[in-house]
Design a protein around this motif. Structure first.
Motif, PDB file in Angstrom:
ATOM      1  N   SER A 110      -4.415   9.089   2.082  1.00  9.62           N
ATOM      2  CA  SER A 110      -5.203   8.014   2.407  1.00  9.62           C
ATOM      3  C   SER A 110      -6.577   7.886   1.778  1.00  9.62           C
ATOM      4  CB  SER A 110      -5.281   7.940   3.951  1.00  9.62           C
ATOM      5  OG  SER A 110      -6.054   6.792   4.332  1.00  9.62           O
ATOM      6  N   PRO A 111      -6.911   6.649   1.162  1.00 12.69           N
ATOM      7  CA  PRO A 111      -5.975   5.476   0.956  1.00 12.69           C
ATOM      8  C   PRO A 111      -4.681   5.746   0.082  1.00 12.69           C
ATOM      9  CG  PRO A 111      -7.976   5.189  -0.191  1.00 12.69           C
ATOM     10  CD  PRO A 111      -7.977   6.594   0.465  1.00 12.69           C
ATOM     11  N   SER A 112      -3.622   4.846   0.306  1.00 12.44           N
ATOM     12  CA  SER A 112      -2.471   4.596  -0.438  1.00 12.44           C
ATOM     13  C   SER A 112      -2.417   3.376  -1.217  1.00 12.44           C
ATOM     14  CB  SER A 112      -1.547   4.916   0.707  1.00 12.44           C
ATOM     15  OG  SER A 112      -1.259   6.035   1.411  1.00 12.44           O
ATOM     16  N   ALA A 113      -2.252   3.438  -2.290  1.00 17.49           N
ATOM     17  CA  ALA A 113      -2.034   2.260  -3.236  1.00 17.49           C
ATOM     18  C   ALA A 113      -0.773   1.642  -2.930  1.00 17.49           C
ATOM     19  CB  ALA A 113      -2.109   2.651  -4.626  1.00 17.49           C
ATOM     20  N   ALA A 114      -0.512   0.307  -2.795  1.00 17.47           N
ATOM     21  CA  ALA A 114       0.705  -0.192  -2.527  1.00 17.47           C
ATOM     22  C   ALA A 114       0.582  -1.799  -3.123  1.00 17.47           C
ATOM     23  CB  ALA A 114       0.613  -0.601  -0.900  1.00 17.47           C
ATOM     24  N   ARG A 115       1.872  -2.405  -3.206  1.00 15.90           N
ATOM     25  CA  ARG A 115       2.028  -3.712  -3.488  1.00 15.90           C
ATOM     26  C   ARG A 115       2.440  -4.330  -2.334  1.00 15.90           C
ATOM     27  NH1 ARG A 115       0.296  -6.059  -7.785  1.00 15.90           N
ATOM     28  NH2 ARG A 115       2.302  -7.275  -8.245  1.00 15.90           N
ATOM     29  N   ILE A 116       1.926  -5.570  -1.870  1.00 20.62           N
ATOM     30  CA  ILE A 116       1.827  -6.037  -0.641  1.00 20.62           C
ATOM     31  C   ILE A 116       2.498  -7.560  -0.873  1.00 20.62           C
ATOM     32  CG2 ILE A 116       0.498  -4.556   0.650  1.00 20.62           C
ATOM     33  CD1 ILE A 116      -1.581  -6.889   0.717  1.00 20.62           C
ATOM     34  N   ARG A 117       3.031  -7.857   0.324  1.00 25.43           N
ATOM     35  CA  ARG A 117       3.409  -9.659   0.399  1.00 25.43           C
ATOM     36  C   ARG A 117       3.599  -9.768   1.748  1.00 25.43           C
ATOM     37  NH1 ARG A 117       8.772 -10.705   0.711  1.00 25.43           N
ATOM     38  NH2 ARG A 117      10.129  -9.056   0.145  1.00 25.43           N
ATOM     39  N   LEU A 118       3.590 -11.091   2.023  1.00 27.12           N
ATOM     40  CA  LEU A 118       3.951 -11.485   3.410  1.00 27.12           C
ATOM     41  C   LEU A 118       5.274 -11.940   3.388  1.00 27.12           C
ATOM     42  CD1 LEU A 118       0.922 -13.962   4.301  1.00 27.12           C
ATOM     43  CD2 LEU A 118       1.185 -11.360   5.042  1.00 27.12           C
ATOM     44  N   TRP A 119       5.944 -11.520   4.485  1.00 29.26           N
ATOM     45  CA  TRP A 119       7.442 -11.768   4.285  1.00 29.26           C
ATOM     46  C   TRP A 119       7.808 -13.132   4.583  1.00 29.26           C
ATOM     47  CZ3 TRP A 119      11.378 -11.713   8.607  1.00 29.26           C
ATOM     48  CH2 TRP A 119      12.495 -11.610   8.240  1.00 29.26           C
ATOM     49  N   ARG A 120       7.601 -13.924   5.566  1.00 28.62           N
ATOM     50  CA  ARG A 120       8.071 -15.160   5.899  1.00 28.62           C
ATOM     51  C   ARG A 120       7.437 -16.184   4.887  1.00 28.62           C
ATOM     52  NH1 ARG A 120      11.864 -15.409   9.327  1.00 28.62           N
ATOM     53  NH2 ARG A 120      11.082 -17.201  10.073  1.00 28.62           N
ATOM     54  N   PRO A 121       8.501 -17.119   4.427  1.00 31.21           N
ATOM     55  CA  PRO A 121       8.231 -18.302   3.647  1.00 31.21           C
ATOM     56  C   PRO A 121       7.095 -19.272   3.775  1.00 31.21           C
ATOM     57  CG  PRO A 121      10.543 -18.078   3.845  1.00 31.21           C
ATOM     58  CD  PRO A 121       9.962 -17.189   4.785  1.00 31.21           C
ATOM     59  N   HIS A 122       6.938 -19.437   5.168  1.00 30.29           N
ATOM     60  CA  HIS A 122       5.857 -20.390   5.753  1.00 30.29           C
ATOM     61  C   HIS A 122       4.405 -19.391   6.008  1.00 30.29           C
ATOM     62  CE1 HIS A 122       7.324 -18.721   9.541  1.00 30.29           C
ATOM     63  NE2 HIS A 122       6.464 -18.758  10.139  1.00 30.29           N
ATOM     64  N   ALA A 123       4.384 -18.317   5.661  1.00 31.34           N
ATOM     65  CA  ALA A 123       3.041 -17.428   6.054  1.00 31.34           C
ATOM     66  C   ALA A 123       1.958 -18.022   5.012  1.00 31.34           C
ATOM     67  CB  ALA A 123       3.669 -16.050   5.696  1.00 31.34           C
ATOM     68  N   PRO A 124       0.879 -17.864   5.305  1.00 33.39           N
ATOM     69  CA  PRO A 124      -0.227 -18.215   4.571  1.00 33.39           C
ATOM     70  C   PRO A 124      -0.482 -17.278   3.446  1.00 33.39           C
ATOM     71  CG  PRO A 124      -1.269 -17.083   6.624  1.00 33.39           C
ATOM     72  CD  PRO A 124       0.356 -16.989   6.635  1.00 33.39           C
ATOM     73  N   HIS A 125       0.581 -17.366   2.523  1.00 34.89           N
ATOM     74  CA  HIS A 125       0.428 -16.450   1.152  1.00 34.89           C
ATOM     75  C   HIS A 125      -1.183 -16.648   0.480  1.00 34.89           C
ATOM     76  CE1 HIS A 125       4.665 -15.400   1.824  1.00 34.89           C
ATOM     77  NE2 HIS A 125       4.741 -16.643   2.061  1.00 34.89           N
ATOM     78  N   GLU A 126      -1.581 -17.870   0.704  1.00 32.97           N
ATOM     79  CA  GLU A 126      -2.770 -18.146  -0.355  1.00 32.97           C
ATOM     80  C   GLU A 126      -4.050 -17.174   0.083  1.00 32.97           C
ATOM     81  OE1 GLU A 126      -2.867 -20.696   3.304  1.00 32.97           O
ATOM     82  OE2 GLU A 126      -1.271 -20.251   1.878  1.00 32.97           O
ATOM     83  N   ARG A 127      -3.825 -16.609   1.424  1.00 30.50           N
ATOM     84  CA  ARG A 127      -5.032 -15.986   2.011  1.00 30.50           C
ATOM     85  C   ARG A 127      -4.923 -14.390   1.363  1.00 30.50           C
ATOM     86  NH1 ARG A 127      -5.710 -16.396   8.220  1.00 30.50           N
ATOM     87  NH2 ARG A 127      -7.710 -15.588   7.677  1.00 30.50           N
ATOM     88  N   LEU A 128      -3.934 -14.280   0.711  1.00 26.75           N
ATOM     89  CA  LEU A 128      -3.901 -12.802   0.033  1.00 26.75           C
ATOM     90  C   LEU A 128      -4.389 -13.028  -1.357  1.00 26.75           C
ATOM     91  CD1 LEU A 128      -0.154 -11.302   0.947  1.00 26.75           C
ATOM     92  CD2 LEU A 128      -2.133 -10.863   1.993  1.00 26.75           C
ATOM     93  N   ARG A 129      -5.773 -12.764  -1.087  1.00 22.35           N
ATOM     94  CA  ARG A 129      -6.531 -12.774  -2.527  1.00 22.35           C
ATOM     95  C   ARG A 129      -7.529 -11.651  -2.607  1.00 22.35           C
ATOM     96  NH1 ARG A 129      -8.025 -17.368   1.006  1.00 22.35           N
ATOM     97  NH2 ARG A 129     -10.126 -17.001   1.633  1.00 22.35           N
ATOM     98  N   PRO A 130      -7.938 -11.479  -3.510  1.00 24.53           N
ATOM     99  CA  PRO A 130      -9.037 -10.219  -3.801  1.00 24.53           C
ATOM    100  C   PRO A 130     -10.031 -10.310  -2.584  1.00 24.53           C
ATOM    101  CG  PRO A 130      -8.793 -11.286  -5.939  1.00 24.53           C
ATOM    102  CD  PRO A 130      -8.002 -11.995  -4.885  1.00 24.53           C
ATOM    103  N   GLY A 131     -10.347  -9.049  -1.931  1.00 22.16           N
ATOM    104  CA  GLY A 131     -11.226  -9.200  -1.113  1.00 22.16           C
ATOM    105  C   GLY A 131     -10.784  -9.286   0.522  1.00 22.16           C
ATOM    106  N   ALA A 132      -9.663  -9.964   0.557  1.00 21.88           N
ATOM    107  CA  ALA A 132      -9.014 -10.116   1.985  1.00 21.88           C
ATOM    108  C   ALA A 132      -8.600  -8.720   2.530  1.00 21.88           C
ATOM    109  CB  ALA A 132      -7.666 -11.007   2.054  1.00 21.88           C
ATOM    110  N   VAL A 133      -8.984  -8.676   3.961  1.00 22.13           N
ATOM    111  CA  VAL A 133      -8.518  -7.324   4.533  1.00 22.13           C
ATOM    112  C   VAL A 133      -7.827  -7.723   5.871  1.00 22.13           C
ATOM    113  CG1 VAL A 133      -9.771  -5.549   6.077  1.00 22.13           C
ATOM    114  CG2 VAL A 133     -10.981  -6.490   4.134  1.00 22.13           C
ATOM    115  N   LEU A 134      -6.741  -6.886   6.072  1.00 19.90           N
ATOM    116  CA  LEU A 134      -5.930  -7.165   7.137  1.00 19.90           C
ATOM    117  C   LEU A 134      -5.851  -5.774   8.060  1.00 19.90           C
ATOM    118  CD1 LEU A 134      -4.231  -8.521   4.330  1.00 19.90           C
ATOM    119  CD2 LEU A 134      -2.819  -9.362   6.274  1.00 19.90           C
ATOM    120  N   ARG A 135      -5.353  -5.907   9.161  1.00 23.01           N
ATOM    121  CA  ARG A 135      -5.202  -4.763   9.972  1.00 23.01           C
ATOM    122  C   ARG A 135      -3.544  -4.615  10.063  1.00 23.01           C
ATOM    123  NH1 ARG A 135     -10.035  -2.342   9.581  1.00 23.01           N
ATOM    124  NH2 ARG A 135     -11.489  -3.364  10.470  1.00 23.01           N
TER     125      ARG A 135
END
Length: 98
Positions: free
Chosen positions: A57-82
């Motif tokens: 930890s930390p671990s390097a990953a490739r991420i995406r939101l699973w659902r087609p209607h999810a807010p994909h545009e929010r996955l931009r540099p600097g965004a943080v999720l829990r």
């Protein structure tokens, strides 16, 4: 399929103590930091070239939101999720890098 993003996942201390996952793909609920407490969570797909158990930890990953209607545009540099850790019932921190 939506574009994947480079991310850094910092696991909870509890997860580090129990041992990190040996899988190279994981889907778990995640919430954007700063959203209201009752905001919807989204299924976050995390792919690892090297499993977190080997990376630490930390671990390097490739991420995406699973659902087609999810807010994909929010996955931009600097965004943080829990990210929900099903092993510990704690939250990891996901930082979007690209």
């Amino acid at each position: 399929m939506e574009r994947e993003h480079d991310a850094r996942i910092t696991w909870s201390d509890a997860h580090l103590q129990r041992g990190l996952v040996a899988r190279t793909e994981w889907i778990a609920p995640a919430w954007f930091v700063g959203d209201p407490p009752d905001a919807d969570g989204w299924s976050l797909v995390c792919r690892f070239e090297v499993a977190p158990a080997e990376q630490g930890s930390p671990s390097a990953a490739r991420i995406r939101l699973w659902r087609p209607h999810a807010p994909h545009e929010r996955l931009r540099p600097g965004a943080v999720l829990r990210l929900f850790e099903d092993v510990t019932l704690q939250l990891a921190t996901v930082e979007v890098l690209d």
